[in-house]
Design an enzyme around this catalytic site. Structure first.
Site, PDB file in Angstrom:
ATOM      1  N   CYS A 115       2.844  -0.131   9.080  1.00 16.70           N
ATOM      2  CA  CYS A 115       3.186   1.244   8.429  1.00 16.70           C
ATOM      3  C   CYS A 115       3.146   2.604   8.316  1.00 16.70           C
ATOM      4  O   CYS A 115       3.309   2.918   7.191  1.00 16.70           O
ATOM      5  CB  CYS A 115       1.946   0.407   7.469  1.00 16.70           C
ATOM      6  SG  CYS A 115       1.979  -1.199   7.045  1.00 16.70           S
ATOM      7  N   HIS A 252       2.682   5.892   1.761  1.00 19.76           N
ATOM      8  CA  HIS A 252       2.654   4.503   1.603  1.00 19.76           C
ATOM      9  C   HIS A 252       2.114   3.310   0.340  1.00 19.76           C
ATOM     10  O   HIS A 252       0.863   3.654  -0.121  1.00 19.76           O
ATOM     11  CB  HIS A 252       2.400   4.231   2.906  1.00 19.76           C
ATOM     12  CG  HIS A 252       2.316   2.700   2.939  1.00 19.76           C
ATOM     13  ND1 HIS A 252       3.290   1.926   3.361  1.00 19.76           N
ATOM     14  CD2 HIS A 252       0.570   1.743   3.372  1.00 19.76           C
ATOM     15  CE1 HIS A 252       3.158   0.826   3.890  1.00 19.76           C
ATOM     16  NE2 HIS A 252       1.363   0.713   3.866  1.00 19.76           N
ATOM     17  N   ASN A 282       4.501  -4.021  -0.783  1.00 20.36           N
ATOM     18  CA  ASN A 282       4.612  -4.190   0.911  1.00 20.36           C
ATOM     19  C   ASN A 282       5.104  -3.546   1.494  1.00 20.36           C
ATOM     20  O   ASN A 282       5.338  -4.603   2.351  1.00 20.36           O
ATOM     21  CB  ASN A 282       3.063  -3.623   1.118  1.00 20.36           C
ATOM     22  CG  ASN A 282       2.731  -2.966   2.406  1.00 20.36           C
ATOM     23  OD1 ASN A 282       3.455  -2.090   3.539  1.00 20.36           O
ATOM     24  ND2 ASN A 282       1.441  -2.981   2.326  1.00 20.36           N
TER      25      ASN A 282
HETATM   26  O1  UT7 Z   1      -0.152  -1.768   4.844  1.00 20.48           O
HETATM   27  C1  UT7 Z   1      -1.253  -1.546   5.255  1.00 20.48           C
HETATM   28  C2  UT7 Z   1      -2.246  -2.038   4.601  1.00 20.48           C
HETATM   29  N1  UT7 Z   1      -3.257  -2.425   3.551  1.00 20.48           N
HETATM   30  C3  UT7 Z   1      -3.805  -2.427   3.050  1.00 20.48           C
HETATM   31  O2  UT7 Z   1      -3.558  -0.813   2.556  1.00 20.48           O
HETATM   32  C4  UT7 Z   1      -4.350  -3.667   2.070  1.00 20.48           C
HETATM   33  C5  UT7 Z   1      -5.433  -3.074   2.091  1.00 20.48           C
HETATM   34  N2  UT7 Z   1      -6.427  -4.641   1.288  1.00 20.48           N
HETATM   35  C6  UT7 Z   1      -6.365  -4.313  -0.278  1.00 20.48           C
HETATM   36  O3  UT7 Z   1      -5.547  -3.762  -0.392  1.00 20.48           O
HETATM   37  C7  UT7 Z   1      -7.216  -5.634  -1.203  1.00 20.48           C
HETATM   38  O4  UT7 Z   1      -8.373  -5.716  -0.579  1.00 20.48           O
HETATM   39  C8  UT7 Z   1      -6.463  -6.599  -1.352  1.00 20.48           C
HETATM   40  C9  UT7 Z   1      -5.076  -6.510  -2.205  1.00 20.48           C
HETATM   41  C10 UT7 Z   1      -6.011  -7.103  -0.496  1.00 20.48           C
HETATM   42  C11 UT7 Z   1      -7.482  -7.726  -1.691  1.00 20.48           C
HETATM   43  O5  UT7 Z   1      -7.822  -7.320  -3.188  1.00 20.48           O
HETATM   44  P1  UT7 Z   1      -9.863  -7.128  -3.042  1.00 20.48           P
HETATM   45  O6  UT7 Z   1      -9.957  -6.778  -4.642  1.00 20.48           O
HETATM   46  O7  UT7 Z   1      -9.874  -6.981  -1.731  1.00 20.48           O
HETATM   47  O8  UT7 Z   1      -9.565  -8.215  -2.911  1.00 20.48           O
HETATM   48  P2  UT7 Z   1     -11.038  -9.927  -2.230  1.00 20.48           P
HETATM   49  O9  UT7 Z   1     -10.104  -9.726  -0.615  1.00 20.48           O
HETATM   50  O10 UT7 Z   1     -12.232  -8.863  -2.114  1.00 20.48           O
HETATM   51  O11 UT7 Z   1     -10.521 -10.868  -2.701  1.00 20.48           O
HETATM   52  C12 UT7 Z   1     -11.055 -11.271  -4.071  1.00 20.48           C
HETATM   53  C13 UT7 Z   1     -11.045 -12.598  -4.158  1.00 20.48           C
HETATM   54  C14 UT7 Z   1     -11.955 -13.615  -2.577  1.00 20.48           C
HETATM   55  O12 UT7 Z   1     -12.376 -14.874  -3.791  1.00 20.48           O
HETATM   56  P3  UT7 Z   1     -14.111 -15.250  -3.779  1.00 20.48           P
HETATM   57  O13 UT7 Z   1     -14.071 -15.024  -2.499  1.00 20.48           O
HETATM   58  O14 UT7 Z   1     -14.199 -13.495  -4.831  1.00 20.48           O
HETATM   59  O15 UT7 Z   1     -13.938 -15.804  -5.036  1.00 20.48           O
HETATM   60  C15 UT7 Z   1     -10.046 -14.023  -2.996  1.00 20.48           C
HETATM   61  O16 UT7 Z   1     -10.819 -15.360  -2.025  1.00 20.48           O
HETATM   62  O17 UT7 Z   1      -9.681 -12.671  -4.501  1.00 20.48           O
HETATM   63  C16 UT7 Z   1      -9.626 -14.438  -3.555  1.00 20.48           C
HETATM   64  N3  UT7 Z   1      -8.052 -14.308  -3.665  1.00 20.48           N
HETATM   65  C17 UT7 Z   1      -7.302 -14.212  -4.281  1.00 20.48           C
HETATM   66  N4  UT7 Z   1      -7.243 -14.556  -5.673  1.00 20.48           N
HETATM   67  C18 UT7 Z   1      -6.032 -15.514  -6.752  1.00 20.48           C
HETATM   68  C19 UT7 Z   1      -7.444 -13.121  -2.215  1.00 20.48           C
HETATM   69  N5  UT7 Z   1      -6.294 -13.794  -2.689  1.00 20.48           N
HETATM   70  C20 UT7 Z   1      -6.381 -13.825  -4.239  1.00 20.48           C
HETATM   71  C21 UT7 Z   1      -4.624 -14.551  -4.595  1.00 20.48           C
HETATM   72  N6  UT7 Z   1      -4.531 -14.707  -5.765  1.00 20.48           N
HETATM   73  N7  UT7 Z   1      -3.667 -13.578  -4.032  1.00 20.48           N
END
Ligand code: UT7
Length: 325
Positions: A115, A252, A282
């Protein structure tokens, strides 16, 4: 011999025709439009058609930039493609683009910084131009990230999209006037200890497959917020600029929350931040040049505007770039 600097003289982009909505993805994986929008700001993404390769997307973006600059293919003597999803293990995507646009002279190669790849491409092209080793460079960020997605993994498959963005850089005499157009500087750093929080779990010498994208999202998020802010601060300080002098933040496009965090850290007005993550998701190395071209086309970004870019990707590798467009 004069000193040179690199000026962006044209931009171009290409997005595949196939637009995939959040609703469409929720038919095959356990997710919802609401979750995706709330956590990321993404509403849709473009996916390449079957058989449409990264060099196809890059070529379309490059051709648009050439047309807008009123240049022919052989007016370019350096082609750099930033990609993590090349057509082949080798040769480079850039040499495929060189052939497809009809360039028969100069040098073409890829850079690999996922990225952050577009920023690395800018930095490398700028070094060639400053040294007088090239007169005009095409720098392209192009990805078919969809080819690396595990479409059963809801934590990653909803986040990414395909596309390409291109800029043409031209070497002009550097008269050392900060108001003159041109690339001012790029700051890049990496920390290989963090390789496993964002990686593809395959490759020629490990699995003999291309692998799938794996990410520990929360970890990457934490690093993104601090590392991007530190790099932006460092770059502004190095060139004696203050955030309130910036006309645009063109970051980005990984997550609207990360972009918002950066905006607040820099204390910039919302109207000065270019956001395309809602439409493009992304697109890895393509995201900054795609957003830049969008902003140029819509008449927002104009010649002479001061722009800050920032990006972070697998490696980890991250950084920022400052330029007067
Ligand atoms: O380009 C390279 C750089 N990349 C980035 O900058 C990405 C950085 N990270 C992020 O943008 C975020 O961490 C994400 C968007 C990937 C995830 O958001 P988050 O607020 O950190 O969510 P999380 O990973 O803490 O997940 C929260 C909950 C989990 O459920 P539990 O364990 O709380 O029950 C996940 O299993 O959301 C669940 N979850 C989903 N639910 C519905 C994860 N993916 C999904 C989904 N739909 N697609």
């Amino acid at each position: 011999m004069p000193n040179f600097k690199s000026v962006i003289i044209a931009t171009g982009s290409y997005l595949p025709e196939n637009v995939v909505s959040n609703e469409k993805l929720s038919e095959t994986v356990e997710t919802s439009h609401e979750w995706i929008v709330e956590r990321t700001g993404i509403h849709q993404r473009h996916f390449a058609a079957e058989g449409q390769t990264t060099s196809d997307l890059a070529t379309k973006a490059a051709k648009e930039a050439l047309e807008r600059a009123n240049l022919g293919p052989n007016d370019i003597d350096l082609i750099i493609v930033a990609t993590a999803s090349s057509d082949y293990t080798f040769p480079s995507c850039a040499t495929r683009v060189q052939d497809k646009i009809g360039n028969t002279k100069g040098l073409a190669f890829d850079v690999a910084a996922v990225c952050a790849g577009y920023l690395l491409g800018l930095n490398v092209a700028d070094s060639f131009l400053r040294l007088g080793k090239a007169k005009r460079a095409l720098v392209i960020g192009a990805e078919t990230v969809s080819s690396l997605l595990d479409m059963e993994d809801r934590t990653t498959c909803v986040l990414f999209g395909d596309g390409a963005g291109a800029v043409i850089l031209e070497a002009i005499e550097d008269k050392d006037n900060p108001k003159d157009r041109g690339l001012i500087g790029v700051d890049l750093e990496s920390d290989g200890r963090l390789y496993d929080i964002l990686h593809a779990d395959g490759g020629p010498s490990s699995t003999q497959t291309i692998g799938k994208l794996r990410m520990t999202g929360q970890e990457v998020f934490k690093h993104a917020v601090t590392k991007l802010a530190n790099s932006a601060e460092k770059t502004l300080e190095q060139y004696n600029m203050k955030p309130d002098e910036l006309d645009w933040l063109i970051p980005h496009q990984a997550n609207a929350r990360i972009i918002e965090g950066m905006r607040r850290k820099l204390d910039m007005d919302e109207s000065k931040v270019i956001v395309t993550v809602d439409k493009h998701a992304n697109t890895s190395a393509a995201s900054i040049p795609l957003a830049l071209h969008d902003a140029v086309k819509s008449g927002k970004v104009k010649e002479g505007d001061l722009i800050l870019h920032e990006a972070i990707g697998g490696g980890l590798i991250w950084g920022s770039a400052l330029l007067r467009f």
